[in-house]
Design an enzyme around this catalytic site. Structure first.
Site, PDB file in Angstrom:
ATOM      1  N   HIS A  93      14.083  25.314  67.559  1.00 19.43           N
ATOM      2  CA  HIS A  93      14.854  26.159  68.467  1.00 19.43           C
ATOM      3  C   HIS A  93      14.542  27.639  68.279  1.00 19.43           C
ATOM      4  O   HIS A  93      14.813  28.436  69.182  1.00 19.43           O
ATOM      5  CB  HIS A  93      16.346  25.888  68.298  1.00 19.43           C
ATOM      6  CG  HIS A  93      16.782  24.601  68.923  1.00 19.43           C
ATOM      7  ND1 HIS A  93      18.009  24.436  69.523  1.00 19.43           N
ATOM      8  CD2 HIS A  93      16.138  23.410  69.066  1.00 19.43           C
ATOM      9  CE1 HIS A  93      18.103  23.201  70.002  1.00 19.43           C
ATOM     10  NE2 HIS A  93      16.981  22.562  69.719  1.00 19.43           N
ATOM     11  N   HIS A 279      12.298  13.441  67.440  1.00 16.17           N
ATOM     12  CA  HIS A 279      13.397  12.485  67.459  1.00 16.17           C
ATOM     13  C   HIS A 279      13.159  11.292  66.544  1.00 16.17           C
ATOM     14  O   HIS A 279      13.937  10.342  66.550  1.00 16.17           O
ATOM     15  CB  HIS A 279      13.665  12.036  68.893  1.00 16.17           C
ATOM     16  CG  HIS A 279      14.239  13.118  69.743  1.00 16.17           C
ATOM     17  ND1 HIS A 279      14.545  12.948  71.075  1.00 16.17           N
ATOM     18  CD2 HIS A 279      14.556  14.414  69.453  1.00 16.17           C
ATOM     19  CE1 HIS A 279      15.025  14.084  71.570  1.00 16.17           C
ATOM     20  NE2 HIS A 279      15.032  14.988  70.603  1.00 16.17           N
TER      21      HIS A 279
END
Length: 748
Positions: A93, A279
């Site tokens: 991020h 993920h």
């Protein structure tokens, strides 16, 4: 009498009250050119971050980071006993705000520490990640920046979970205040999307994604995200994990994924690798309704000490954590690299369900509970996925890549390693800026490679002779200045791309950009190439000059001649050492985003835009890292040197073009001239003598703003003054040299 003392300032404080922008919302943001000055930097002017980083014991630091990964703290316990997934998300991020449209965003400045990023809905709980890092940052101080530490920690997190990364480069210097130039969109509510799409997109509520009634599949298939934005909603890094505006449609989600990841310079294979690789680790958090979550860090109380999102549900941490509102764990090995993500994606059929917070997610049909709980080893959970995960199976192109990765785990691991490196280093610019022992040896096309210097450099005597040859070649001052400017001003200080080094102005796509006047450019380059070939053929001892150097040297020669014509003897500083890149080293599609939509320094606009020409000038100047005075003196100088695209006379406020004079400013500010727009669009203006009505000049909005805007007029008045001619020339030369050397990281 109360114990509260009466405020001597009638309850007002410095900076409070109605601001200029409250009165005049469309006021030109000249202040964007004054960001990140020494006044906000607590470090000494002599501090050299690159030198400090070189003295850092990187391997010891990495060992300490690795130990941190499993040192779970009671105040914020680690999921699965491992902070790795949290730190991967932090690094992702940090870097993931980068967008190719203007090169802004990314992890290169440590901006995740500041608003708005530190309080984005997509960054919930990353305040805790940075606080977990603080003891290590405190120990090493300025030897490593926050910007570098966040990315390095993400790398170490992956390595500590059994993944082999591609490498790491340091060199990201911290800034000390929020970036003001970044356009995140016009929405005024978190997770809104009503302004970034032409058809409007109400977005979602602050809790989590919900389907909005007026968004249907047809609209979502065709909607166009505003440039340069690379996120579908205000406060998200990329896409809504529930699907477009909370619509749990994997195929629609694939469109958003392809659009947003593409705007971050990722192709389909890199996109699949990043989503599946990221993920493989960790989980999302949606233990309960978002109503339990309090204000973000920027809105929190003093006693919160910069932490936000206090959670009133249960313990507020561990198994009671709420971030996105989704409650998904993808694999059976959430703290270890594996191929489980694809095993589950293709091994189960999926049905729509909802998280405890009410967010759309998917659960495996007829499956056993095989997924470990993050904080209770005695519990198992059913396999779950996000709508955006299923897009990798439903979208045909993504599915083909995903199945190949599933069948070939080594390909998947290599693709993820390379995509992760690109994600975390895309905004760093050329390899010349890379620092540290972990820099990978392999040169990658997206790094805009330039050959290493392989010849002896010219000396001052050679440079003087070459300048005379160039000036005697038949090329005009205007042609030489325009070519050098076009080459160097392609630089973007945001992602450190472009610039004169590499001489890519002679290659596709730059040679064909309308702003560069392809026909004239070809003529100038052909002449310079003949001069280069002749000079190089006559040298011995390996001495050569690159075309990249000669383009800049030719521009310098023209500036010197123009200054001499104005009565000023100047020598423009010149540092040889640029090299010429090849077409094979130039990704045409990647470089296309550097094409200027407008360049006010050349009075060029590719089209008419909703954004004013003067605002686009500020944008260009900010990307060139210019101050307001530097921008002002360059515009005035380039006008009188005749550097306008298409040889336009707009803004050429002089009767002696080619002479480096302050005529632009003197004539613009002459009160004997009256200006009127030539059309209702008010893009161009005509200046006439107030007394006689005689036509004198034509100019654009970019020209007239230096007399209209009070801040720019104040600077223009300095250069228009009778005693300013010498200062004008000296300042122009300094600003010109700065632009010519913006990409010379080897000179630092």
């Amino acid at each position: 009498m109360t114990t509260e003392a009466k405020c001597p300032f009638n309850h007002s404080v410095v900076g409070a009250g109605t601001t200029n922008r409250d009165w005049w919302p469309k006021q030109l943001r000249v202040d964007l050119l004054n960001q990140h000055s020494a006044r906000s930097n607590p470090l000494a002017a002599s501090f050299n971050y690159a030198e400090a980083f070189k003295r850092l014991d990187l391997q010891t630091l990495k060992q300490e980071l690795r130990a941190l990964m499993t040192d779970s703290q009671d105040w914020w316990p680690a999921d699965f006993g491992h902070y790795g997934p949290l730190f991967v998300r932090m690094a992702w991020h940090s870097a993931g705000t980068y967008r190719t449209g203007d090169g802004r965003g990314g992890g290169g400045r440590g901006q995740q520490r500041f608003a708005p990023l530190n309080s984005w809905p997509d960054n919930v709980s990353l305040d805790k990640a940075r606080r977990l890092l603080w003891p290590i940052k405190q120990k090493y101080g300025q030897a490593i920046s926050w910007a570098d530490l966040m990315i390095l920690t993400g790398n170490v997190a992956l390595e500590s979970m059994g993944f082999k990364t591609f490498g790491f480069a340091g060199g990201r210097e911290d800034t000390w205040e929020p970036d003001q130039d970044l356009y995140w969109g016009r929405e005024t509510k978190w997770l809104g999307g009503d302004d970034r799409y032409a058809h409007g997109s109400p977005g979602v509520d602050q809790a989590h994604g919900v389907l909005v009634k007026d968004d249907d599949s047809e609209v979502q298939h065709t909607r166009d995200l505003e440039n340069p934005l690379a996120a579908v909603q205000m406060g998200l890094i990329y896409v809504n994990p529930e699907g477009p505006d909370g619509n749990p449609d994997p195929l629609l989600a694939a469109k958003d994924i392809r659009d947003t990841f593409g705007r971050m310079a990722m192709n389909d294979e890199e996109t699949v690798a990043l989503i599946a690789g990221g993920h493989t680790f960790g989980k999302t958090h949606g233990a309960a309704d978002a109503a339990h979550v309090a204000a973000e860090p920027e809105a929190s109380d003093l006693e919160s000490q910069g932490l936000g999102w206090h959670n009133s549900f249960g313990s507020g941490k561990g198994g009671d954590t709420i971030t996105s509102g989704l409650e998904v764990t993808w694999t059976t090995t959430p703290a270890q690299w594996s191929n489980d993500f694809f095993d589950h994606l293709f091994g189960f059929e999926w049905e729509l369900s909802k998280s405890p917070a009410g967010a759309h997610q998917w659960v495996a049909k007829n499956a056993q509970a095989i997924i470990p709980d993050a904080h209770d080893a005695s519990k198992k959970r059913l396999p779950t996925m996000l709508t955006t995960d299923l897009a990798l199976r439903i979208d045909p192109a993504y599915e083909a890549i995903s199945r190949r990765f599933h069948a070939n785990p080594d390909q998947f691991a290599d693709a993820f390693a390379r995509a992760w490196f690109k994600l975390t280093h895309r905004d760093m610019g050329p390899r010349a800026r890379y620092l540290g022992a972990d820099v990978p040896a392999e040169e990658l096309l997206w790094q805009d490679p330039i050959p290493a210097l392989n010849h002896a450099l010219i000396d001052a005597q050679d440079a003087a002779a070459l300048k005379q040859t160039v000036l005697s070649s038949g090329l005009s001052v205007a042609q030489l200045v325009a070519t050098a400017w076009a080459s160097a001003s392609s630089f973007r200080g945001s992602d450190k791309r472009g610039g004169a080094n590499g001489a890519r102005i002679r290659l596709a796509p730059q040679k064909d950009w309308a702003s560069n006047e392809p026909a004239q450019l070809a003529q100038v380059l052909a002449t310079l190439e003949r001069i280069q070939a002749d000079f190089n053929a006559r040298q011995s001892g390996g001495k050569q000059i690159s075309l990249a150097d000669l383009i800049v040297l030719g521009g310098n020669a023209a500036v010197e001649q123009a200054a001499h014509a104005a009565g000023h003897a100047v020598t423009v500083p010149f540092a040889p050492g640029r090299m010429d890149a090849s077409q094979a080293q130039t990704d045409v599609e990647s470089f296309a985003v550097l094409e200027p939509v407008a360049d006010g320094f050349r009075n060029y606009a590719k089209a008419r835009y909703a954004v004013s020409a003067e605002a686009l000038l500020i944008d260009k100047a900010q990307l060139l890292t210019l101050t307001a005075p530097e921008m002002t003196v360059l515009v005035g100088g380039l006008r009188v040197l005749g550097a306008n695209t298409g040889q336009s006379h707009n803004g050429v406020f002089t009767t002696r073009p080619g002479v480096l004079s302050n005529d632009f400013f003197a004539n613009l500010l002459d009160m004997r001239t009256e200006w009127k727009a030539t059309s209702e669009t008010k893009e161009t203006y005509e200046g006439r003598d107030r007394a006689t009505g005689e036509h004198k000049w034509t100019g654009t909005r970019v020209d007239l703003v230096f007399g209209s805007n009070s801040i720019l007029r104040a600077v223009a008045e300095v250069y228009a003054s009778a005693d300013a001619q010498e200062k004008f020339v000296q300042d122009f030369v300094a600003a010109w040299t700065k632009v010519m050397q913006l990409d010379r990281f080897d000179l630092a």
